[in-house]
Write a protein that holds these residues in place. Structure first.
Motif, mmCIF file in Angstrom:
data_model
loop_
_atom_site.group_PDB
_atom_site.id
_atom_site.type_symbol
_atom_site.label_atom_id
_atom_site.label_comp_id
_atom_site.label_asym_id
_atom_site.label_seq_id
_atom_site.Cartn_x
_atom_site.Cartn_y
_atom_site.Cartn_z
ATOM 1 N N CYS A 1 0.846 -1.199 0.000
ATOM 2 C CA CYS A 1 0.000 0.000 0.000
ATOM 3 C C CYS A 1 0.876 1.242 0.000
ATOM 4 C CB CYS A 1 -0.900 0.010 1.225
ATOM 5 S SG CYS A 1 -2.165 -1.282 1.200
ATOM 6 N N LEU A 2 0.504 2.186 -0.819
ATOM 7 C CA LEU A 2 1.215 3.448 -0.905
ATOM 8 C C LEU A 2 0.194 4.574 -0.965
ATOM 9 C CD1 LEU A 2 4.106 4.623 -1.141
ATOM 10 C CD2 LEU A 2 3.735 4.743 -3.610
ATOM 11 N N PRO A 3 0.137 5.466 0.003
ATOM 12 C CA PRO A 3 0.975 5.490 1.201
ATOM 13 C C PRO A 3 0.628 4.347 2.160
ATOM 14 C CG PRO A 3 -0.735 7.130 1.372
ATOM 15 C CD PRO A 3 -0.847 6.555 -0.009
ATOM 16 N N GLU A 4 1.481 4.168 3.177
ATOM 17 C CA GLU A 4 1.276 3.092 4.113
ATOM 18 C C GLU A 4 -0.008 3.315 4.915
ATOM 19 O OE1 GLU A 4 4.671 2.686 6.549
ATOM 20 O OE2 GLU A 4 6.037 2.176 4.926
ATOM 21 N N CYS A 5 -0.550 2.215 5.408
ATOM 22 C CA CYS A 5 -1.799 2.276 6.174
ATOM 23 C C CYS A 5 -1.493 2.737 7.583
ATOM 24 C CB CYS A 5 -2.479 0.907 6.176
ATOM 25 S SG CYS A 5 -2.903 0.305 4.531
ATOM 26 N N THR A 6 -1.737 4.060 7.817
ATOM 27 C CA THR A 6 -1.448 4.638 9.141
ATOM 28 C C THR A 6 -2.696 4.792 9.980
ATOM 29 O OG1 THR A 6 -1.584 6.863 8.172
ATOM 30 C CG2 THR A 6 0.589 5.814 8.260
ATOM 31 N N VAL A 7 -3.872 4.579 9.385
ATOM 32 C CA VAL A 7 -5.111 4.721 10.147
ATOM 33 C C VAL A 7 -5.193 3.576 11.156
ATOM 34 C CG1 VAL A 7 -7.625 4.776 10.000
ATOM 35 C CG2 VAL A 7 -6.230 5.904 8.245
ATOM 36 N N ARG A 8 -5.536 3.925 12.350
ATOM 37 C CA ARG A 8 -5.631 2.917 13.402
ATOM 38 C C ARG A 8 -6.715 1.903 13.069
ATOM 39 N NH1 ARG A 8 -6.499 4.138 19.882
ATOM 40 N NH2 ARG A 8 -6.197 1.945 20.576
ATOM 41 N N GLY A 9 -6.337 0.614 13.150
ATOM 42 C CA GLY A 9 -7.281 -0.449 12.847
ATOM 43 C C GLY A 9 -7.321 -0.852 11.392
ATOM 44 N N SER A 10 -6.442 -0.288 10.568
ATOM 45 C CA SER A 10 -6.445 -0.614 9.137
ATOM 46 C C SER A 10 -5.269 -1.517 8.816
ATOM 47 C CB SER A 10 -6.382 0.659 8.289
ATOM 48 O OG SER A 10 -5.147 1.333 8.516
#
Length: 1558
Positions: free
Chosen positions: A1446-1455
């Protein structure tokens, strides 16, 4: 529908409505397996899929619409299956844009195919794309046209001028050759199959064309077409037809009586499949009806029409042109059978060490028929597949080691394997590898990754413990046989003695001797007086101090058991006891005799009937008598002699004999029984006595239980599997027929013992079920060549001859080609070109390749090529002038040899010679010998370089060697140190306290003669200890025994006074028999030695006489300060007058440490040697350390002087003497030449061996080298030199299809051309033909090409071959390479029914043998996610099925990142997306389980799927339709200008484009 059609209804009177009872399901064949999407790859590298079939319900053969008539359940219509995984197309990155030539033109860019699609994979995307140049011109309006554009305008003007002049422009287009079709001899080609022409001719529409009446169809073309006027063409054609008919008649007549012709027809018979067929091939042309249709070609600025014209219109004014028909060999693909099921050859498992052994499977297929002509060559027939690592079982769940019973306990393995009778040793056992499921024995190699149980262990054989008894007690009193009688009988009595058991015997040990003895005696008494000591002499007249007196003593009565009895009983039997006696105290003038000396040791330990021991003592006169005094005793009375040790030396005892054999019950051969032994009464001299002499003694047992062992039956493993039914190896030299046999084996687990059942046969053989077979020495046999054959419509030129190629066994029987295809020989060619002269009646073979110059050519040698006359040409005089051999002079060189590197170590064992094959056998090597690789005669090697006189490295054969020099050498075999038996233990070196005993053994060869010393040499067993010590303890029983003092020697003529006297002092010790024996003085305490001489005094009459001094009193323990010791004496005779004249009676002296006062302490010595138990030289043993009570001054004294509570412990402990276990290693592995290279630095090949049994401390150590190397032969580097491709040869045409050529040769150092076999030395050529190797190794010398004509499809050149794509993860050994070309201009179709004029495919594949393993992975580069090959090439396709980052990286909490490269919420969470950026995840919130909707504002309803209503769906649909409309419009707009844009002149130029191999 026409009215004349009549419908007829046929009614089957036997038809009945379908019922539930007679319906049956009818299923069609399964469809081919179709892989699922997404694909799932199993462990075998196959993809899961589904197959389908139709199922119908039929009643009486008719399909019924209702399935209720057939029973349930219905057969399945879909079934899972596995198939080859689809391989999608993988293309490389786009190239750069081509330059713009004009603003109205377009530019293009292309890309190549990296991996071609296969097995239904995704097709390749477009390999070229275009872009209008108008955009570039708008960006740069002032830009001038390039020079190419001006040249294009000039060419366009020239073209228009030619059109205005109406000049005729006819161009010859060469067509593409069609497939080769078979023609039997004499068969004419089919008119429908023969096209009008083999060449395309295009002309300008305005050119002048001859009238139709003058056009004559030439028909089939010859190999060479000479250009004549039209009238001559027509005449020539008629003449050719007539000559052809005459030739056919001649051939028919000749075949009737010509055996060669008949043989040729037989060779061409279609019934003989192994033989190829000669046919013809023609150009691929449109049908006759389309021959005159105009072709519309788009030209710049104007339209030009091109039409097909008759061939003869283009032949006018031309020279030689291409033939329409060619002779060829009808291609036939290699036919192979289906793959067998996968069989496991290396089971995969996880070893206990964690090593993962990947499972290797193998499958095979058979080669049914070989290829012919340009057919597909035989693919590989053997395929191995390595499974991935997951889900592997432990290795011991597949195969296990089964151990046999332990062998006998021996002192050493391999050398002096003598069984141990008592003590320690080692024992071995055999290991057998079995299948864990059924315990069937298999090859030991299958258990190589299973932890084996110990094969060698220490052992102990229990020593037979003999009985040890203590000393005899003293003889008892002589007791009558019956003391109850009154009076006791007068018979002789008896006396007894006993001894105790000190060590109880073990089973098998020596039994105890008699513990009780009795002896006859003649003074038997039932009672005895026990008398006390005499009291001092009491004067009869108490008023006197000297004179007569008396002494008294006590007497106690004891019975025969030693129990006090009434005194009366002793008085009655023995009489009264002497309780009083007279005594005399000397007066002043009485004679005084000194005290008696100690009794001397008894002269005998016991008494016999004839001999008795004696002892004596003496005294002396210390004061002669005076007047009136008592006189002295007679001299003989001063010495007393008495008998001693009057006890008998032995008595009668019950002595048990040996146990008799075990007696079994009736009809029993083994099991429990009884055994007895005799009992005799014997004396100590083993003389048999009457039984009454042992009466009263305890009788030992005469009977006991016993058991006869039933023995241990032999136990063996199960039978192994039968070996394959193959011919024996090695094959007989004469190749005779032999019967194939099968073998199986089993191993002994428990050897028979004690008469158990013997072992059954361990090997079995049986004949195979099929007939006798030959040895497996298969080879190719090529039959005789056929006559040179041409196609029926070809009279001269290139032809072919064919021959049969068969696989034979050792005796010449034809077998399936599979046996030879799996060998190491190249398949012989089944067809060869030949040439039929068009000018002479000669038929020749084609020129052979130039022979390579000899590796060591003398000057004047030539390289040559030859051809031969075929068929009847050899006898034709017109052909004798043909040149059949051509020569070229070879360069002559001189060669010299020089050494390279140093000698290798001396190599011994399998593979030490130049065979490089190794042994490959399992198990351990023997201990000694050349076969083990340990020692013996071997060879050492060093590399030899062969150089030409110009310094170039040459092949070793040029110098008469193989690149390696060797010479014999010797590796000394290990010589073990051998020692003799242990000697006897020396005597204890200490008589009191702890001492040392020593025993020794000598180092010797063990030979019966010579006793030559042979120490350990060359890695043999080291010498063991040759000296052992153990602690011993002296009993401190030695003491100084003085004799009696002699008479005091006075001076001359003296009767009294002072003098000297002497005595003997000996160091005596009691022996085991109880007899005092004299020992060396060193055994006695020197500080306590008694004086042998002393001063003495003979008192004169009337003088005081005193006794001898008493012993000194003991000093206090520890010798405290001011302590004293004393001694005393008493007055024996009072003097006349005052007693004060007597000498001092008490004497004191201070206690002096080290002189009269001693300190005692325990002294602990070092541990002694470990002495094995029993008679073995190794095993469990004991060692001790001496503990001695030491008196100050380091004097050993009896232990009673030291405190018992501080005695050190232990004095003895267990230990172990190592039993020799020699190192054992596995056989040498085959030589690994993977690091060998060509050139002067050829490298080294390596072989290994591994430890099988670790040595013990005293065993033969392991060899220092577990890896050996030897130099590789210095072979020059040979490479394929591929020359440049020539220009496209069109055979007289201006455009169309042709061929290109190049030279491919094998060259060595210095550019010298050598034999191709030298370049093929590193390639396994077995099972392949030269066409296959030429394709796989890129060695083709001829390739197709295509030059487009005006208006034709224009293509790029073929790209270079891609890397060898293969799945190395699954162990694929071969792969495919791909090359591609892109379409630059599609052109105008040449036929009305054709959509494009582009020839052939856009990509091609070929097999490859090896190459680097490159995989495809997703990588993030420059902010984008790209699919990248292992070498860094960015590709499109290839990464499908792998997780995309994934780009950008998955920074959302719980993702988390999904496999498609998008951020998604985890399970149990619902997504929220951004309003500005569609599908950008902003939050993952928990899912609320609510039963009613919440009234949220629209701006907050950012979760899409649940809240879209019908209106929103409608809006999405309208928007999608609009997007589709816009896309179609843009496509149409882009296509229209492209069609109107003429092809740039630069693209119309002649292209030399390669097509496909010819």
């Amino acid at each position: 529908m026409p009215s004349n059609f009549t419908f007829i209804r046929i009614i089957n009177s036997r038809f009945k409505p379908p019922s539930d009872e007679n319906g049956t399901w009818v299923a069609d064949q399964w469809s081919p397996c179709q892989a699922d999407a997404p694909t799932q790859v199993d462990a075998d590298g196959l993809c899961s899929g589904r197959r389908f079939r139709n199922v119908s319900c039929q009643v009486d053969g008719m399909v019924v619409p209702s399935p209720g008539a057939c029973p349930d359940p219905a057969p399945a219509t879909v079934a899972p299956c596995t198939t080859l995984c689809p391989q999608g197309c993988v293309v490389g990155p786009w190239g750069t844009w081509s330059p713009c030539e004009t603003c109205e033109a377009s530019k293009h860019r292309t890309r190549s195919v990296v991996v071609a699609p296969a097995h239904g994979g995704a097709p390749c995307p477009p390999l070229s794309e275009y872009r209008l140049c108008i955009a570039d011109c708008m960006q740069s309006p002032d830009a001038s046209l390039p020079e190419d554009a001006r040249e294009q305008e000039r060419e366009q003007e020239q073209w228009e001028e030619e059109e205005e002049k109406g000049s005729s422009s006819v161009r010859l287009r060469v067509g593409e050759w069609g497939a080769c079709t078979s023609l039997l001899p004499g068969q004419a080609p089919s008119p429908s199959a023969a096209p009008d022409s083999s060449l395309y001719f295009a002309r300008d529409p305005d050119a002048t064309v001859p009238e139709a009446s003058r056009e004559v169809d030439l028909g089939p073309s010859n190999a060479i077409l000479e250009v004549y006027p039209p009238e001559a063409l027509r005449a020539e054609e008629e003449q050719e037809e007539q000559e052809e008919e005459e030739q056919q008649q001649k051939d028919a007549e000749r075949s009737k009586g010509d055996p060669a012709a008949t043989a040729e027809q037989w060779l061409f018979s279609p019934m003989l499949k192994p033989l190829g067929k000669v046919g013809h091939r023609e150009a691929d042309l449109p049908s006759q009806s389309h021959a005159d249709l105009p072709l519309m070609l788009v030209m710049q600025g104007s339209h030009a029409d091109f039409v097909f014209v008759r061939m003869k219109r283009c032949l006018i004014g031309r020279g030689r042109v291409a033939a329409r028909t060619r002779t060829c060999v009808v291609p036939r693909d290699c036919s192979v059978g289906d793959w067998s099921t996968w069989s496991t050859i290396i089971p995969g498992c996880v070893a206990p060490s964690g090593l993962v052994v990947r499972e290797v499977r193998e499958r095979r297929r058979t080669g049914k028929a070989l290829q012919h002509g340009d057919g597909v060559p035989c693919p590989h027939l053997l395929e191995r597949h390595t499974l991935p690592d997951p889900s592997l079982q432990p290795c011991d769940t597949r195969y296990q080691w089964v151990s046999s019973a332990w062998g006998p306990c021996v002192a050493s393995i391999g050398v002096e394997e003598a069984a141990v009778r008592c003590g320690g040793g080692v024992q071995t056992r055999q290991l057998t590898c079995v299948r864990a499921a059924d315990h069937v024995p298999v090859a030991d190699d299958l258990c190589v990754h299973v932890e084996p149980p110990p094969r060698v262990q220490r052992c102990e054989v229990g020593c037979e413990r003999d009985c040890v008894v203590g000393p005899w007690s003293a003889w008892g009193v002589c007791t009558p046989t019956d003391c109850t009688a009154s009076p006791p009988p007068a018979t002789p009595g008896f006396q007894r003695r006993r001894r105790e058991i000190v060590v109880t015997p073990s089973s098998g040990g020596a039994e105890c001797p008699p513990l009780e003895e009795q002896s006859e005696c003649h003074e038997a008494q039932c009672h005895q007086w026990v008398l006390g000591p005499w009291s001092s002499c009491e004067m009869d007249n108490l008023a006197h101090s000297c004179g007569p007196g008396h002494q008294a003593r006590n007497a106690t009565c004891l019975d025969s058991a030693g129990v006090p009895a009434p005194t009366e009983e002793c008085r009655v039997e023995l009489g009264p006891a002497l309780k009083e006696r007279e005594c005399h105290v000397p007066c002043a003038f009485d004679c005084v005799v000194g005290s008696w000396s100690a009794w001397s040791p008894c002269t005998r330990p016991c008494a016999s009937q004839l001999q008795v021991g004696y002892t004596q003592r003496n005294t002396s006169v210390v004061a002669p008598p005076g007047p009136g005094g008592l006189s002295c005793p007679a001299p003989d009375e001063l010495t007393q002699v008495e008998t001693c040790r009057v006890e008998p030396c032995g008595g009668a005892a019950w002595v048990a004999g040996d146990w008799r054999p075990c007696t079994l019950p009736a009809r029993a051969s083994c099991g429990p029984g009884r055994q007895t032994r005799p009992l005799l009464c014997r004396d100590h001299l083993n003389n048999t006595l009457p039984a009454y002499r042992c009466g009263g003694l305890t009788r030992p047992s005469l009977e006991r239980a016993c058991e006869v062992s039933c023995g241990t039956a032999c136990t063996v493993t199960s039978w192994s599997e039968w070996s394959p039914c193959l011919s024996p190896d090695p094959c007989p030299m004469d190749g005779v027929l032999v019967s194939s046999v099968q073998r199986r084996w089993r191993r002994v687990l428990v050897a028979p013992s004690d008469g158990g059942s013997p072992c059954p046969p361990l090997d079995e053989e049986r004949g195979c079920a099929h007939a006798p077979v030959t040895c497996s020495a298969h080879h190719w046999r090529a039959g005789p060549w056929s006559r040179c054959a041409l196609a029926d419509d070809v009279e001269c030129g290139l032809g072919f001859r064919v021959r049969r190629v068969e696989c034979l066994d050792a005796v010449g029987n034809v077998v399936e080609a599979t046996h030879c295809l799996l060998g190491d020989k190249m398949v012989p060619e089944s067809s060869a070109e030949c040439e039929v002269s068009c000018t002479t009646p000669c038929v020749t073979s084609t020129w052979t390749p130039w022979t390579s110059c000899p590796v060591h050519p003398p000057c004047g040698h030539f390289s040559s090529r030859t051809r031969e006359l075929l068929d009847e040409s050899a006898d034709n005089p017109l052909c004798q002038s043909l040149i059949l051999e051509e020569k070229e002079a070879c360069q002559c060189h001189s060669f010299y040899t020089r050494h390279s590197g140093s000698w290798s170590s001396c190599l011994v064992g399998a593979g030490s010679e130049d065979d490089s094959k190794g042994t490959g056998s399992a198990g351990v090597s023997p201990l000694l010998g050349a076969d083990s690789g340990w020692c013996g005669v071997g060879r050492r090697y060093r590399a030899l370089l062969c150089n030409r006189d110009d310094g170039v490295l040459a092949h070793p054969s040029a110098c008469g060697h193989d690149g390696i020099e060797s010479e014999p050498c010797m590796v000394e075999c290990p010589s073990d140190c051998r020692v003799g038996a242990w000697g006897a233990w020396s005597a204890c070196n200490a008589s009191c306290g702890a001492g040392i005993q020593t025993r020794r053994r000598e180092v010797r060869s063990g030979a019966a003669s010579g006793e030559v010393v042979q120490p350990s040499l060359w890695g043999g067993r080291p010498c063991p200890e040759t000296r052992e010590v153990r602690a011993c303890w002296g009993e401190c029983s030695s003491s100084w025994v003085p004799g009696g003092w002699t008479e005091c020697q006075l001076g001359p003529k003296q009767d009294c006074g002072s003098g000297t006297q002497t005595r003997s002092v000996r160091c005596m010790r009691e022996s085991a028999t109880g007899l005092e024996v004299e020992v060396p003085p060193e055994e006695c305490d020197a500080t306590a030695q008694l004086p042998r001489q002393q001063a003495c005094r003979v008192s004169c009459p009337g003088e005081c006489v005193v006794s001898s001094w008493s012993s000194w009193s003991q000093c206090p323990q520890g010798c405290p300060g001011r302590s004293h010791r004393s001694r005393s004496r008493e007055v024996v005779r009072r003097p006349v007058g005052n007693v004060a004249t007597c000498p001092q009676l008490v004497e004191e002296e201070p206690c002096l440490r080290g002189v009269s006062c001693w300190l005692y302490s325990w002294h602990v010595g070092n541990w002694t040697s470990c002495v094995p138990l029993g008679h073995s030289s190794c095993g469990e043993g004991v060692r001790n350390r001496p503990v001695t009570c030491i008196r100050s001054g380091d004097m050993a004294v009896p232990e009673r002087f030291c405190p018992r509570d501080t005695r050190p412990t232990p004095q003895e402990t267990w230990c172990y003497v190592d039993c020799p276990i020699d190192c054992e290693v596995t056989p040498w592995t085959p030589w690994d030449d993977s690091k060998c290279s060509c050139g002067e630095n050829s490298g080294e090949m390596i072989r290994h061996r591994y430890l099988s049994v670790n040595p013990s401390e005293s065993g033969r150590p392991c060899p220092a080298n577990l890896q050996e190397s030897r130099p590789c032969p210095a072979i020059p580097c040979y490479t394929w030199e591929r020359g440049p491709w020539s220009q496209c040869k069109l055979e007289g045409g201006e455009c169309g299809h042709g061929y290109v050529e190049r030279n491919v040769s094998c060259v060595g150092p210095g550019g010298q051309t050598v034999a191709p076999q030298l370049c093929l030395a590193l390639v396994h050529v077995g099972g392949h033909t030269w066409p296959y190797l030429a394709r796989a190794l890129d060695l083709n010398t001829k390739d197709g090409c295509y030059v487009p004509c005006e208006g034709d499809c224009e293509l790029t050149e073929w790209t270079s071959w891609s890397h060898c794509h293969r799945d190395c993860y699954r162990g694929h050994q071969g792969g495919t390479q791909t090359r591609s070309r892109a379409v630059l201009t599609e052109g105008t179709p040449q036929r009305a029914d054709s959509r494009s004029s582009c020839p052939g495919p856009l990509w091609e594949t070929r097999p490859c043998l090896a190459g680097p393993c490159l995989n495809f992975t997703w990588e993030i580069r420059n902010g984008t996610v790209e699919c990248v090959r292992g070498d860094g090439l960015v590709v499109t396709g290839g990464c499908e099925g792998t997780p995309r980052p994934c780009l950008p990286e998955c920074t959302v909490r719980g993702s988390v990142c999904s496999g498609l490269g998008a951020c998604v919420c985890q399970s149990g969470l619902r997504p929220r997306y951004s309003e500005k950026q569609r599908f950008r995840l902003t939050a993952c919130v928990p899912v609320l389980n609510l039963t009613f909707p919440l009234p949220l504002p629209l701006s907050e309803a950012k979760y899409l799927p649940e809240d879209i209503n019908v209106w929103m769906f409608a809006m999405v649909g309208v928007g999608s339709a609009f997007v589709v409309f816009v896309a179609i419009s843009m496509y149409l707009l882009c296509q229209s200008p492209r069609e109107q844009t003429s092809t740039p002149v630069t693209l119309r130029r002649q292209k030399t484009l390669r097509h496909r191999p010819v």
